[in-house]
Scaffold this active site. Structure first.
Site, mmCIF file in Angstrom:
data_model
loop_
_atom_site.group_PDB
_atom_site.id
_atom_site.type_symbol
_atom_site.label_atom_id
_atom_site.label_comp_id
_atom_site.label_asym_id
_atom_site.label_seq_id
_atom_site.Cartn_x
_atom_site.Cartn_y
_atom_site.Cartn_z
ATOM 1 N N ASP A 1 -25.565 13.517 -40.793
ATOM 2 C CA ASP A 1 -25.508 13.316 -39.491
ATOM 3 C C ASP A 1 -24.410 12.464 -39.460
ATOM 4 O O ASP A 1 -24.610 11.272 -39.813
ATOM 5 C CB ASP A 1 -26.931 12.791 -38.829
ATOM 6 C CG ASP A 1 -26.605 12.184 -37.469
ATOM 7 O OD1 ASP A 1 -25.460 11.995 -36.926
ATOM 8 O OD2 ASP A 1 -27.697 11.512 -37.086
ATOM 9 N N HIS B 1 -31.707 8.180 -36.639
ATOM 10 C CA HIS B 1 -31.764 8.316 -35.296
ATOM 11 C C HIS B 1 -32.954 9.260 -34.949
ATOM 12 O O HIS B 1 -33.112 10.044 -35.771
ATOM 13 C CB HIS B 1 -30.433 8.725 -34.663
ATOM 14 C CG HIS B 1 -30.325 8.778 -33.204
ATOM 15 N ND1 HIS B 1 -30.909 10.008 -32.676
ATOM 16 C CD2 HIS B 1 -29.577 8.199 -32.194
ATOM 17 C CE1 HIS B 1 -30.530 9.709 -31.163
ATOM 18 N NE2 HIS B 1 -29.990 8.639 -30.961
ATOM 19 N N CYS C 1 -32.850 4.533 -30.036
ATOM 20 C CA CYS C 1 -33.275 5.729 -30.655
ATOM 21 C C CYS C 1 -33.645 5.532 -31.836
ATOM 22 O O CYS C 1 -33.596 6.664 -32.629
ATOM 23 C CB CYS C 1 -32.644 6.895 -30.127
ATOM 24 S SG CYS C 1 -32.427 7.329 -28.533
ATOM 25 N N GLN D 1 -21.865 9.080 -35.868
ATOM 26 C CA GLN D 1 -21.329 7.941 -35.771
ATOM 27 C C GLN D 1 -20.086 7.808 -36.751
ATOM 28 O O GLN D 1 -19.218 6.717 -36.707
ATOM 29 C CB GLN D 1 -22.151 6.508 -36.110
ATOM 30 C CG GLN D 1 -23.253 6.468 -35.038
ATOM 31 C CD GLN D 1 -22.815 6.226 -33.600
ATOM 32 O OE1 GLN D 1 -21.699 5.881 -33.210
ATOM 33 N NE2 GLN D 1 -23.715 6.358 -32.492
ATOM 34 N N LYS E 1 -18.876 11.369 -28.412
ATOM 35 C CA LYS E 1 -18.914 10.049 -29.214
ATOM 36 C C LYS E 1 -17.396 10.047 -29.762
ATOM 37 O O LYS E 1 -17.054 9.166 -30.333
ATOM 38 C CB LYS E 1 -19.791 9.868 -30.461
ATOM 39 C CG LYS E 1 -21.227 9.781 -29.770
ATOM 40 C CD LYS E 1 -22.236 9.611 -30.793
ATOM 41 C CE LYS E 1 -23.609 9.772 -30.304
ATOM 42 N NZ LYS E 1 -24.373 8.937 -29.486
HETATM 43 N N1 7TS Z 1 -27.325 10.669 -34.439
HETATM 44 C C1 7TS Z 1 -26.689 9.239 -34.594
HETATM 45 C C2 7TS Z 1 -26.534 8.646 -35.828
HETATM 46 C C3 7TS Z 1 -26.689 9.001 -33.355
HETATM 47 O O1 7TS Z 1 -26.115 7.462 -33.051
HETATM 48 C C4 7TS Z 1 -26.783 9.751 -32.050
HETATM 49 C C5 7TS Z 1 -26.749 9.182 -30.741
HETATM 50 C C6 7TS Z 1 -27.252 10.967 -32.184
HETATM 51 C C7 7TS Z 1 -27.578 11.299 -33.630
HETATM 52 C C8 7TS Z 1 -27.604 11.893 -31.216
HETATM 53 O O2 7TS Z 1 -26.470 12.229 -30.670
HETATM 54 P P1 7TS Z 1 -26.356 13.224 -29.392
HETATM 55 O O3 7TS Z 1 -25.054 13.445 -28.922
HETATM 56 O O4 7TS Z 1 -26.910 14.506 -29.815
HETATM 57 O O5 7TS Z 1 -27.223 12.677 -28.279
HETATM 58 N N2 7TS Z 1 -26.583 7.862 -30.630
HETATM 59 C C9 7TS Z 1 -26.555 7.249 -29.358
HETATM 60 C C10 7TS Z 1 -26.708 5.734 -29.423
HETATM 61 O O6 7TS Z 1 -26.501 4.941 -30.290
HETATM 62 N N3 7TS Z 1 -26.890 5.295 -28.168
HETATM 63 O O7 7TS Z 1 -26.818 6.358 -27.294
HETATM 64 C C11 7TS Z 1 -26.840 7.379 -28.290
#
Ligand code: 7TS
Length: 424
Positions: free
Chosen positions: A218, A141, A382, A221, A244
């Site tokens: 990371d 990401h 992203c 997910q 999430k």
């Molecule tokens: N890493 C992964 C694998 C992600 O899917 C996401 C967000 C992030 C980092 C960043 O997370 P945040 O909570 O700090 O924003 N992924 C997504 C997505 O798949 N669609 O919207 C956000």
């Protein structure tokens, strides 16, 4: 079975599951699922972007504001003590949730993005010199790419990328070849948000750690779908986002091994992260307070605690089996749609399906299925380098959670046939 194996388990394991997940009961816990969109029941299939919130989480946040609101760590009155106790008890619950050795290894941050930035700036930047390397993978990401580019650029270091194959599986041998004495950190995704690939994290961590290279995982997910055991994985850092994980937005977790967190300089300065301040010299609070400058997202932490408690009351292996069933059912049903191609076909996949419809832009797909009440994500998610690798500008993505059903998969497929009708 180890955490990594469990996380990597490709399919349902009905033999190890006593009974199927009671999805109807779970759905009743999520008020938003009663909503209609344009007169049709909401079919929410964008769980990788953010998950819906159970009543327990909404109530906990409301209770905090209605009955307990006070700033923490700084007052002697009862209300503040109560709020402080709640806040710190969530830290202990998160530590148990991740099987961290100690609660002080849990740092509250805004989300995965901030967790990675914290490690990049506080842990890696001071250790990084010209010619050094940071190793990531081809399926990261943007939040696990850009922070490393920023520190690499500043220090004259180099970002290396371990490649994947056309199924979206990491090439472990290539990964291993990229581990050298110049590698100052490996930062890799546990479960890919755009491909669904579940990486063999335990194996990858052990390859890096055997060479003395620290590893950040990371887990944005992974944590919502699989039981994560940071000590079994052997990683040094693990990042996740509360929103999430059925918790609120604006709150996340950085797990870090105490020994490393202790060595690291603060990321931000301000209140609550100090022992003493004078104009001449400031001394810092011990971990984790050292990394939590300013008034934190107290309600967010309390909501996250409620989300974790909610998940802990459920049988995580039942959830994994249910989601694996949704993945295989959806994969099969989507193949009935003419011209549909799935992007990301790893053997070990989470319930995330990216796809393209021949001749139709992903945004048009998303807009038309929305008219049927079906919420899916479209775009690059992203992960622009992933799109480039597969030669597509964007994909449509259905991502599932514990409350989704086979009927909802059918609704998606019906909506996709409508898209086909509209575009001929
Ligand atoms: N890493 C992964 C694998 C992600 O899917 C996401 C967000 C992030 C980092 C960043 O997370 P945040 O909570 O700090 O924003 N992924 C997504 C997505 O798949 N669609 O919207 C956000």
């Amino acid at each position: 079975m180890s955490t990594a194996q469990r996380a990597a388990a490709p399919a349902s394991r009905p033999e190890s599951v006593s009974a199927p997940l009671d999805v109807e009961r779970i759905r009743a816990d999520f008020p938003i699922l009663e909503r209609k969109i344009g007169g049709k029941p909401l079919v929410y299939l964008d769980n990788a972007a953010t998950a819906q919130k159970p009543r327990a989480v909404i109530d906990a946040i409301q209770r905090y504001y209605r009955e307990q609101n006070a700033n923490i760590h700084r007052a002697v009155y009862r209300l503040s003590e109560e709020a402080t106790r709640e806040y710190e008890s969530v830290r202990a619950r998160v530590a148990r949730f991740l099987n961290a050795a100690e609660a002080r290894e849990i740092v509250f941050v805004r989300g995965t993005t901030e967790a990675i930035n914290l490690v990049a700036h506080s842990f890696v930047r001071p250790r990084l010199g010209p010619g050094d390397e940071v190793l990531i993978t081809a399926m990261e990401h943007h939040s696990n790419i850009v922070p490393w580019q920023i520190v690499c650029e500043e220090r004259g270091a180099r970002l290396r990328v371990a490649p994947m194959n056309r199924s979206g599986e990491l090439l472990v041998e290539e990964f291993e070849k990229l581990l050298t004495e110049r590698t100052k950190i490996v930062s890799l995704v546990h479960v890919s948000n755009s491909l669904g690939t579940v990486n063999p994290v335990k194996e990858l961590v052990s390859l890096a750690r055997a060479r003395g290279i620290p590893v950040l995982v990371d887990g944005a997910q992974a944590a919502p779908h699989y039981r994560v055991d940071v000590r079994d994985l052997g990683c040094d850092f693990y990042a996740l986002s509360g929103h999430k994980l059925f918790g609120p937005t604006g709150i996340g977790v950085l797990y870090g091994r105490a020994e490393l967190l202790e060595e690291m300089p603060p990321y931000q300065g301000g209140g609550d992260m100090i022992l003493s301040v004078s104009f001449e010299r400031t001394t810092y609070a011990p971990i984790p307070a050292k990394f939590e400058a300013g008034t934190p997202h107290i309600a967010g932490v309390i909501g996250l605690g409620a989300a974790i408690d909610y998940l802990e009351r459920l049988d995580r292996s039942q959830i994994a089996a249910h989601e694996a069933d949704l993945l295989s059912y959806a994969t099969e049903r989507l193949s009935e749609v003419p011209g549909l191609r799935i992007i990301g076909t790893a053997a070990h996949k989470a319930a995330v399906i990216s796809f393209v419809l021949e001749g139709i832009h992903a945004h048009d797909v998303g807009t038309i299925v929305d008219q049927e009440g079906v919420a899916i994500r479209t775009g690059h998610h992203c992960t622009q380098p992933v799109m480039e690798f597969f030669g597509v500008p964007a994909t449509a993505r259905a991502s599932f959670a514990l409350y989704n059903t086979r009927d909802e998969v059918d609704a998606l497929v019906r909506a996709l046939f409508k898209v086909r009708e509209v575009f001929g």
